[in-house]
Design a protein around this motif. Structure first.
Motif, PDB file in Angstrom:
ATOM      1  N   SER A 253       0.886  -0.905   0.043  1.00 34.65           N
ATOM      2  CA  SER A 253      -0.123  -0.131  -0.464  1.00 34.65           C
ATOM      3  C   SER A 253       0.841   1.650   0.174  1.00 34.65           C
ATOM      4  O   SER A 253       0.482   2.200   0.037  1.00 34.65           O
ATOM      5  N   GLY A 254       1.919   0.790   0.124  1.00 32.78           N
ATOM      6  CA  GLY A 254       3.189   2.257   0.256  1.00 32.78           C
ATOM      7  C   GLY A 254       2.619   3.004   1.850  1.00 32.78           C
ATOM      8  O   GLY A 254       3.230   4.186   1.548  1.00 32.78           O
ATOM      9  N   THR A 255       2.140   2.812   2.894  1.00 29.90           N
ATOM     10  CA  THR A 255       1.972   3.509   3.576  1.00 29.90           C
ATOM     11  C   THR A 255       2.755   3.178   4.945  1.00 29.90           C
ATOM     12  O   THR A 255       3.071   4.367   5.565  1.00 29.90           O
ATOM     13  N   PHE A 256       3.621   2.161   5.109  1.00 25.93           N
ATOM     14  CA  PHE A 256       4.400   1.811   5.774  1.00 25.93           C
ATOM     15  C   PHE A 256       6.060   1.348   5.057  1.00 25.93           C
ATOM     16  O   PHE A 256       5.445   0.653   3.805  1.00 25.93           O
ATOM     17  N   LEU A 257       6.431   1.234   6.555  1.00 21.11           N
ATOM     18  CA  LEU A 257       7.460  -0.024   6.099  1.00 21.11           C
ATOM     19  C   LEU A 257       7.687  -0.629   6.225  1.00 21.11           C
ATOM     20  O   LEU A 257       7.117  -0.938   7.405  1.00 21.11           O
ATOM     21  N   SER A 258       8.410  -1.913   5.671  1.00 20.77           N
ATOM     22  CA  SER A 258       7.939  -3.746   6.669  1.00 20.77           C
ATOM     23  C   SER A 258       9.573  -3.946   5.965  1.00 20.77           C
ATOM     24  O   SER A 258      10.639  -3.858   5.665  1.00 20.77           O
ATOM     25  N   ALA A 259      10.092  -4.709   7.986  1.00 19.51           N
ATOM     26  CA  ALA A 259      10.999  -5.103   7.587  1.00 19.51           C
ATOM     27  C   ALA A 259      11.429  -6.359   8.206  1.00 19.51           C
ATOM     28  O   ALA A 259      10.314  -6.870   9.014  1.00 19.51           O
ATOM     29  N   ASN A 260      12.500  -7.596   7.771  1.00 18.77           N
ATOM     30  CA  ASN A 260      12.713  -8.799   8.522  1.00 18.77           C
ATOM     31  C   ASN A 260      13.466  -9.132   9.783  1.00 18.77           C
ATOM     32  O   ASN A 260      14.567  -8.058   8.935  1.00 18.77           O
TER      33      ASN A 260
END
Length: 339
Positions: A253-260
């Motif tokens: 969605s481009g609203t957040f960053l996601s990290a592993n």
């Protein structure tokens, strides 16, 4: 094979002449033996004949020598086979002992790291051993060898020498079950050590990763950042290592960053773990304090009669200043009290 009666030797003929020839031959042999014994005249003859007779002796002794050699070879082969089998067993036993020693050395190293962690942080902890593992697509849990009899309670934090492993979710009399931080149903509040950003790390179905899906787009997050417990929620104490950011990307969605992130604890290798007894403050407002007041012996008796009211003391009257400018003088209610 039957002997032919017609083929008779002249030396053993049944007649008198044959008998006489036999006697003469025997006498001649006796004379030769006596002369050979006395003078050794036939030594050279025997020496020469031995050259011819020796091969015969050797050929005649070949079967016996072959049988003896075969017997020795069979015995040697049997001994060698037994020795080889014994050496194989000794080698396997030595390898097993060597592997056992390596495993014990590794276990001692892990215990030493746990003790160092306990001493460095001055924690009130309890040592437990892992006796069961339940790792699947939807459950990442371990079973420990301590339970209610060892004062284990639900909610206790499980750590190893490298970081947080999970928390106790079920307690039996002698065992307990802990949910790992990689369980899909687990979440832990964390702080990015470099920037102080607070977020939440969730478990994943893969079982070996943590996901942080709700990082603001403007946040400064890089691969290699360390995650530590933030202490929010009151479950996990502050400052324990949780993991390391492996990669960061933008959500669909481009609203957040996601990290592993990779967990800091050895979730799939630790055999001995620590249970924290020093839990953080519970979530929510604190409980109300009990009613305070004077001691019971000093408290008024509700059944006692009401006491007589005490009159207020009379205050002196102050007169207004006179026209002549004389200072005002206080007068009492008692008349005739002149100075």
């Amino acid at each position: 094979m039957a002997l032919n009666r017609d083929d008779k030797s002249p030396l053993f003929s049944p007649g008198v002449a044959g008998t006489l020839r036999l006697i003469v031959y025997l006498a001649l042999a006796c004379v030769l033996m006596v002369l050979d014994h006395r003078g050794g005249w036939l030594a050279n003859v025997r020496y020469g004949l031995s050259i011819i007779v020796e091969p015969v002796y050797r050929i005649a002794g070949l079967p016996s020598q072959g049988f003896q050699a075969a017997t020795v070879a069979f015995a040697d082969r049997q001994r060698l086979t037994e020795a080889n089998q014994r050496l194989r067993e000794d080698l396997l036993l030595a390898n097993a002992k060597l592997n056992r020693m390596a495993s014990v050395a590794e276990q001692n190293q892990r215990l030493k790291e746990l003790l160092d962690t306990q001493h460095s942080l001055s924690l009130n902890v309890q040592l437990a051993r892992l006796i069961g593992v339940d790792l699947g697509a939807f459950r990442h849990r371990i079973t420990l060898n301590v339970g209610a009899r060892d004062q284990v309670k639900p909610g206790q934090v499980v750590i190893d020498a490298r970081g947080v492993m999970g928390q106790i979710i079920e307690v039996m009399p002698t065992t307990s079950v802990a949910m790992l931080i990689t369980d899909p149903n687990h979440a832990i509040p964390v702080t990015i050590e470099r920037t102080g950003l607070r977020t939440v790390a969730y478990g994943s179905r893969g079982g070996d990763m943590l996901t942080l899906p709700n990082i603001p787009v403007s946040a400064d997050v890089q691969a290699g950042d360390k995650l530590v417990t933030s202490g929010l929620g009151g479950r996990f104490p502050t400052g324990f290592p949780v993991g390391t950011i492996r990669d960061v990307g933008q959500t669909a969605s481009g609203t957040f960053l996601s990290a592993n992130a990779m967990p800091a604890a050895d979730l799939d290798r630790s055999e001995d773990v620590l249970l924290l007894h020093d839990l953080a403050e519970p979530a929510g407002p604190p409980e109300l304090a009990p009613n305070a007041g004077p001691p019971a012996d000093m408290a008024p008796d509700p059944n006692a009669p009401p006491s007589t009211p005490v009159p207020n003391p009379t205050l002196p009257k102050v007169t207004a200043p006179t026209a002549s400018g004389a200072p005002a003088r206080a007068s009492t209610s008692a008349t005739g009290s002149t100075p």
